[in-house]
Enzyme design. Structure first.
Site, mmCIF file in Angstrom:
data_model
loop_
_atom_site.group_PDB
_atom_site.id
_atom_site.type_symbol
_atom_site.label_atom_id
_atom_site.label_comp_id
_atom_site.label_asym_id
_atom_site.label_seq_id
_atom_site.Cartn_x
_atom_site.Cartn_y
_atom_site.Cartn_z
ATOM 1 N N ASP A 190 -8.892 -2.566 4.215
ATOM 2 C CA ASP A 190 -7.870 -1.839 3.464
ATOM 3 C C ASP A 190 -7.208 -0.731 4.283
ATOM 4 O OD1 ASP A 190 -9.938 -0.059 3.646
ATOM 5 O OD2 ASP A 190 -10.222 0.211 1.493
ATOM 6 N N ASP A 227 -8.303 -1.487 10.064
ATOM 7 C CA ASP A 227 -8.746 -2.856 9.811
ATOM 8 C C ASP A 227 -7.737 -3.895 10.272
ATOM 9 O OD1 ASP A 227 -11.098 -1.994 8.547
ATOM 10 O OD2 ASP A 227 -10.046 -1.697 6.660
ATOM 11 N N ASP A 261 -15.785 -5.327 3.304
ATOM 12 C CA ASP A 261 -15.935 -3.893 3.170
ATOM 13 C C ASP A 261 -16.817 -3.634 1.954
ATOM 14 O OD1 ASP A 261 -15.560 -1.196 3.592
ATOM 15 O OD2 ASP A 261 -13.691 -1.106 2.471
#
Length: 910
Positions: free
Chosen positions: A642, A646, A332
């Site tokens: 997070d 996900d 990310d």
């Protein structure tokens, strides 16, 4: 002993009845005194499991190893033959091995369990009218809990307020889809899965917001009652330990075959069966690497603790090994690769651009009009109308706040919202001041489905402020404000050009709008802002890359690990950040949007995943798809995440990495590893430690097995040639258990090699003993055999004392082992570099030096102390004999160089 409330049917009670029953306050929560009293009464909100296996049973389990069966059997037969001294020593060795294994396993389990506890679930509660974030263990019945998308429900709650709330209760009810929640009372006989006004501990909020009152904690919760029959244990089984178990079984069969062959051949040559049994036992004992299981456990435990010190908490031990094999890291962007300290740098309103100075969340800075590409003078007094409206919208349509600690400013809430507050403060606008004049009446929280947030504020007129993605707001706007504060038709093309201009600078762009509300309107819903919004402007902000993350990306790429950015940001913004960080394939950053991926066939998608460095605006299902495509091509994938969305990708990845600070509970539960600082550099550090664990285990194997090989060859050949045994079974046990463990354990503490990140990832399917490693083991085993056999025969012929000859053979072997240990350790490598003037310092390795000193001291006792002479059939050596025992050390230097050419000890590649 903590107690729990007798459980009424909370779902049957109305909200006032539940609040009254629990003696709480639905708007202010419990007082501090009441919380303390209830905590004393009910105990912490954590499951209390049935105890695991008792210590004595776990200790006995240490003897359940194939190789120890041989030792136990040999000791029993020795005792049956009346050799009680030999039997006692053999049994003593197995006991010592069991104690070491038990202690180290207990330490490893304790370390993992304590690390797991270190990452606590947090809950948002109302207490004494204040909103607090507390560890979920501190919750008590009667607490008022606030829920938001991504949260893990911390206790059993009776819901008091919901807004589009959906909860995944599949772990409890078996329902595969999240259920929508309500607040109305239900009949008493309503099944658990249909109790829509309840939220149960352990379930996950997948959508919306809610507020509930805690009705049960700890073992009184629904999941707690189910879990009471479970046993709480931490499993230390990993692919590597399972390879060792398989290796042990194979070795067991080989040992039994050779021992039987030795016994039979000796009898055939007319030797006594007692002598041949001693030879068979010696052979069996010499071939068993008794210290290896303890070294494996110690090394894994050290690796886990080292990772924790570098902000990577391992939830599942196989991740330690998998990290050393990772070939791709899908990361990310926000907060992981970047600082997570957003700063507004550019504002666009009514056709004009404004520059914002200052950085971070500090309100220090100025806003000035950009003229001819350069910032002008800052505004001294009144702001242009559209600019003021844009800043006010960002300030009021906001759930966060700024906090000052000394000279430092931090955000309490979302970093993006913190940047908006800081930007408005630079123009002299106060969040508290504006809220006192125009208090908030209602809000629509941000949801990924809608891509906006909206708030309703009191005033004349009442206004709705909206912030969100440009795409979501533009289709709802029909007008905009010009530089004079007048309404004008929306110029969509001009706004889109401004978005592109800001995004090319790597800025994240948010749009702002407003709408007049009805005079007596007290609440808003999505229908209220579907049309008729007035466009106010754009604010462009940047979350700068972490300097350490830039270095970590470069280190990973050097190590043969490709880094790919997967983000929900705008494509141009993501590409700009990737360019600054060096995340690229070949010489360019090749980026794809989610909608492009959706239009590709399987072949095109596979090629895009291989070539692409950045994937922007991807849907949750596409994150999972990206991981699956990479894995189908043989990649070992580490995936960071997070959010709730996900979780599927984290579960599918070979190493799922969740954010310990900013991550949701859904992500944490799905991950193999947690980053306590949410920093990409910690992933690189964990990869280093994972590779170091494997490297140190490899060193331990290459150090231990050659001694076993040399001993076994010596005993086997001596038997075949009908010669006296150069080494007895008890002496073998001393070498394999005491000397080997003393010298091998320090290898587990060796720091990472300077070149650990300069080699490609290892193949996770490679066998435990590779061909290169086997050649090294055989080469050093051959040297050890020649040394033991040659020294024994020479000493026996010159002294005529077989005990002296055996003692000299053993001491010569240990002297050569010291040199070999240095040859595969970083201490030895750095010493060579220092002597060759390639380095100005020697690696500090106190534990390795201590291990060598301890081994030498024990060997002196082994031959010079009368008690040891009687116990192990050794003899006291003279000074001249000691010097002769040291002569093989220079020869081992040459042989170690040869072994290192065959298989470099620090090579991490395939």
């Amino acid at each position: 002993m903590p107690v729990q409330l007798s459980l009424p049917l909370y779902h049957q009670l109305s909200q006032p009845e539940v609040i009254e029953y629990l003696t709480s306050d639905g708007s202010a929560g419990l007082s501090a005194e009441e919380v303390a009293s209830r905590y004393e009464k009910y105990g912490p909100n954590e499951l209390r499991f049935k105890p695991g296996k008792p210590a004595w049973l776990r200790f006995l389990g240490q003897f359940h190893q194939p190789l120890l069966y041989i030792l136990l059997l040999a000791g029993t037969i020795k005792a049956f033959l009346g050799s009680w001294t030999n039997a006692s020593v053999i049994w003593g060795v197995t006991l010592i091995n069991a104690i070491i294994g038990y202690v180290q396993e207990a330490k490893a389990e304790g370390a993992i369990a304590s690390l797991a506890k270190a990452v606590t679930t947090e809950a948002t509660v109302l207490r004494e009218g204040q909103t607090l974030r507390i560890p979920s263990q501190d919750l008590v019945p009667g607490d008022i809990v606030l829920l938001a998308s991504g949260d893990k429900v911390p206790a059993d709650l009776r819901l008091l307020k919901v807004r589009n709330l959906q909860v995944d209760e599949s772990a409890l009810t078996g329902e595969s889809l999240p259920g929508s929640k309500a607040i109305e009372p239900l009949p008493g006989d309503t099944p658990l899965a249909e109790r829509t006004n309840m939220a149960y501990a352990g379930s996950f909020v997948t959508f919306g917001q809610g507020k509930g009152i805690v009705v049960s904690t700890a073992n009184a919760t629904e999941v707690g009652q189910i879990s009471q029959s479970m046993e709480s244990r931490v499993s230390l089984s990993t692919p590597l330990t399972r390879k060792f178990a398989q290796f042990s079984r194979t070795l067991l069969y080989a040992i039994l075959t050779l021992a039987t062959l030795t016994f039979a051949i000796g009898l055939g040559r007319g030797k006594s069966w007692i002598d041949m049994f001693e030879a068979a036992v010696a052979l069996a004992v010499s071939a068993i690497p008794e210290g290896l299981p303890a070294v494996v456990t110690i090394t894994l435990a050290i690796g886990v603790n080292r990772m924790a010190r570098r902000h990577a908490i391992i939830r599942k031990l196989p991740a330690v090994e998998a990290l050393g094999s990772a070939t791709v890291i899908c990361s990310d962007k926000t907060g992981t690769l970047t600082e997570n300290q957003m700063t507004v740098q550019s504002i666009y309103t009514e056709g004009q651009y404004y520059a914002v100075s200052g950085g971070g969340y500090s309100p220090k800075g100025e806003i000035s009009l950009i003229t001819d590409g350069n910032p002008g003078s800052p505004f001294a007094e009144e702001l242009p109308p559209a600019l003021g409206d844009c800043l006010v919208a960002g300030l009021l349509c906001n759930d966060s706040g700024l906090k000052q600690t000394g000279e430092d400013w931090s955000v309490v809430g979302d970093p993006t919202e913190g940047a908006l507050i800081a930007a408005a403060a630079k123009a002299g606008l106060s969040q508290l001041g504006l809220l006192s004049l125009t208090p908030r009446l209602d809000a629509i929280p941000f949801e990924s489905e809608y891509q906006y947030m909206a708030t309703l504020h009191d005033g004349i007129p009442r206004l709705i402020y909206v912030k969100g993605s440009v795409e979501s707001l533009m289709r709802r706007c029909s007008q905009m404000i010009d530089r004079y504060g007048q309404m004008t038709a929306l110029n969509a093309q001009q706004i889109e050009q401004a978005v592109e201009t800001m995004a090319e600078q790597g800025l994240r762009v948010l749009a702002f709008a407003k709408k007049a509300a009805a005079t007596h309107q007290h609440s808003i819903d999505h229908e209220d802002i579907e049309t008729g919004l007035v466009f106010l402007g754009l604010q462009g902000m940047i979350d700068p890359p972490r300097p350490e993350a830039i270095a970590a990306v470069h280190a990973c790429q050097t190590a043969g690990i490709r880094v790919k950015m997967i983000t929900g940001d705008h494509l141009v913004t993501a590409r700009a950040i990737a360019e600054r960080m060096g995340i690229k394939t070949a010489a360019q950053v090749l980026a794809f949007e989610g909608k492009q991926l959706a239009q590709m066939d399987n072949h095109q998608l596979a090629q895009a995943v291989v070539d692409g460095s950045v994937f922007a605006r991807v849907a949750p299902t596409q994150k999972l798809q990206l991981v699956e495509v990479l894995q189908s091509q043989g990649e070992i994938v580490a995936m960071t995440g997070d959010g709730v969305n996900d979780a599927p990708a984290l579960k599918q990845a070979d190493i799922g990495i969740a954010m310990g600070k900013g991550g949701t509970e859904v992500a944490r539960e799905s991950a193999d590893m947690l980053l306590t600082d949410d920093n990409f550099a910690s992933i690189k550090a964990a990869v280093e430690e994972g590779r170091t664990v494997y490297q140190n285990l490899r060193k331990a194997i290459s150090f231990l097995l050659p001694v076993n090989g040399g001993e076994s060859m010596t005993i086997l050949i001596s038997t075949l040639l009908a010669r006296d045994l150069p080494i007895l079974s008890l002496q073998v046990l001393w070498l394999n258990m005491i000397n080997s463990v003393t010298m091998t354990v320090p290898l587990a503490f060796e720091a990472k090699s300077p070149s650990i990140m300069q080699s490609p990832p290892r193949n996770p399917n490679e066998p435990l003993i590779t061909k290169k490693l086997l050649r090294r083991i055989l080469a050093v085993s051959l040297f050890n055999w020649i040394l033991i056999f040659g020294m024994f025969e020479w000493a026996k012929s010159t002294t005529g004392d077989i005990a002296v000859a055996r003692t000299m053979a053993i001491q010569s072997l240990v002297a050569a082992r010291v040199i070999y240990l240095l040859s595969i350790s970083q201490l030895g490598m750095s010493l060579v570099d220092y002597l060759r003037r390639q380095s100005t310092s020697i690696t500090n390795a106190p534990i390795l030096i201590l291990g060598i000193v301890a081994a030498v001291a024990l060997q002196i006792l082994f031959s010079q102390w009368g008690v040891m002479n009687s116990l192990f059939a050794t003899a006291t050596l003279t000074g001249h004999q000691w010097l002769i025992c040291l002569l093989p050390m220079p020869l081992m230097v040459l042989w170690a160089i040869f072994a290192n050419v065959i298989d470099p000890p620090h090579c991490h590649g395939k």
